[in-house]
Design an enzyme around this catalytic site. Structure first.
Site, short mmCIF file in Angstrom:
data_model
loop_
_atom_site.label_atom_id
_atom_site.label_comp_id
_atom_site.label_asym_id
_atom_site.label_seq_id
_atom_site.Cartn_x
_atom_site.Cartn_y
_atom_site.Cartn_z
CE LYS A 118 40.34 -80.23 70.35
NZ LYS A 118 41.23 -79.09 70.83
N1 GLU Z 1 40.21 -76.04 72.51
C1 GLU Z 1 41.26 -75.32 72.94
C2 GLU Z 1 42.36 -75.88 72.45
O1 GLU Z 1 42.92 -76.42 71.52
C3 GLU Z 1 40.87 -75.25 74.46
C4 GLU Z 1 40.99 -76.47 75.18
C5 GLU Z 1 40.64 -76.17 76.68
O2 GLU Z 1 40.25 -75.04 77.23
O3 GLU Z 1 40.54 -77.07 77.34
O4 GLU Z 1 43.45 -75.70 73.24
#
Ligand code: GLU
Length: 429
Positions: A118
């Protein structure tokens, strides 16, 4: 006639709201039930690595502003790290660490071949011009440098980032790698730059599939159910649309400006149009203004927290009236609140399952990019449905086997998969 819920003055909670400590508590609880050995516990409860970047950006007025940014790679035993990038004033390293670990468990819950990562930048994106946003994004992407890549770590949109931000990251990656074409370095891109049909709606659609499965389990007919949705961004607004399309009466919604309520149900397409024009759900004709916190306590069958962390806490959990809580947001329920909801007999579909549709279609996007072969939207949605329905039932089986709630069930499933991969690969060197 039902009236809008009022919220008593909040009492100060003694609860620990640090997201990373919450993530570790959730992990520990499930690891204990699973009987995971101590060494693996120590590896899996913390991130593999975390980067802190200082990003100087030239502002439109000629001044220089310095931003702090992060990228955390939690685990890559099952595949490249995967997870979004968040632009928000309240971003912190501990929040990004928590979100990265939740991505590891999310990808493992739905059994896609990714680990967890993240990113985040501490900033107020609403106060930046498009040019400033682009320079900030490109500087961040430059700093991510060789730590990301289609086979290493693949960013995606999260709170206040979108397809345009992904296009800038992809371009910066390409420009700093000799002009190489690597659309698989990010997902959630514009369709014409290698994005996938259905990706924009995927988080909400996946959440809808889990709500449908939970409703069936609880004997709730969607056509006579009421829903309340906190957050009217990508996940919340599209989830509202899908629920309304299935005959659910959406009685309360909110965004960062506050909430609205109408016991007779809201017309979601008109509301979406109102928000597009005015910038908020507030002021939608025929509704009563309520606070965003009051949305969580509305009389309803299905509650969808689709905003940020720590919304359902020790302070308000006892007043949640829904039968099903579907966590479209990451980390909306604290551990203390979780126990209260469980005791009240509420089915909580945990974030790592409920919002996994987004990363699932990110996986489809990455696969399409690598193959340079693109699927039609029906194909994407059908495959997503299959993954979500199967994962819901995998998690449900764990709740039966270990006599636990769905969050612990999902963690047990996910931790077991990641632990098996780690154990089988062995510890290097
Ligand atoms: N931000 C989204 C989540 O928390 C998508 C993450 C992604 O597609 O890599 O799942």
């Amino acid at each position: 006639m039902a009236s809008a819920p009022t919220v008593p003055t909040p009492v100060r909670s003694e609860e620990d709201l640090n997201p990373f400590r919450i993530a570790m508590r959730q992990f520990d609880k499930a690891a204990e039930k699973l009987g995971l050995d101590q060494g693996l516990r120590e590896i899996l409860r913390r991130p593999h690595r975390a980067f802190i970047f200082t990003l100087p950006v030239k502002m439109d007025n000629g001044s220089i502003q310095v931003f702090e940014a992060y990228r955390v790679q939690h685990n890559s035993s099952r595949g490249p790290c995967k997870g979004g990038i968040r632009y928000h004033p309240n971003v912190s390293l501990d929040e990004v660490k928590a979100l990265a670990s939740w991505m590891t468990w999310k990808c493992a819950t739905v059994n896609i071949p990714f680990g967890g990562g993240k990113g985040g930048i501490i900033c107020d994106p609403k106060g930046l011009s498009m040019n400033e946003l682009e320079r900030l994004t490109r500087r961040y992407a430059y700093e991510l440098g060789t730590f990301v890549g289609p086979d290493k770590d693949i960013p995606a949109p999260d709170v206040y980032t979108d397809a345009q931000v992904m296009a800038w990251i992809m371009d910066t990656y390409s420009m700093t790698h000799g002009g190489t074409s690597a659309p698989g370095v990010v997902t959630g891109k514009p369709i014409f730059l290698g994005g996938s049909l259905g990706r924009n709606e995927a988080t909400a659609r996946g959440c809808f599939f889990t709500i449908r499965a939970a409703a069936q389990l609880r004997g709730i007919q969607l056509t006579s159910a009421r829903a309340a949705i906190q957050g009217f961004g990508n996940a919340g607004s599209i989830c509202a649309e899908l629920l309304a399309g299935a005959g659910v009466k959406v009685v309360a919604v909110s965004d960062s400006h506050g909430g609205i309520f109408n016991a007779a149900g809201l017309n979601i397409s008109e509301l979406t149009e109102h928000k597009r024009k005015s910038g908020s759900v507030r002021g939608f004709p025929g509704t009563e203004n309520i606070s965003s916190a009051a949305v969580l306590e509305a009389e309803c069958d299905i509650l969808v927290p689709a905003a940020l962390e720590n919304q359902i806490t020790l302070e308000n959990a006892a007043r949640v009236k829904a039968t099903i809580v579907a966590e479209a947001a990451n980390g909306p329920t604290t551990p203390g609140a979780d126990e209260i909801l469980h005791k009240k007999g509420i089915t909580v579909i945990p974030d790592i399952l409920a919002n996994a549709g987004g990363v699932t279609v990110s996986y489809f996007e990455w696969v399409q990019d690598l193959q340079e072969l693109f699927w039609d939207e029906d194909d994407v949605n059908r495959r997503l449905e299959k993954v979500m329905v199967r994962s819901f039932s995998d998690v449900y089986l764990m709740t039966q086997k270990y006599q636990v709630d769905m969050r612990v069930g999902a963690y047990i499933l996910a931790i077991d998969r990641v632990a098996t991969a780690t154990r089988t690969r062995g510890i290097w060197p």
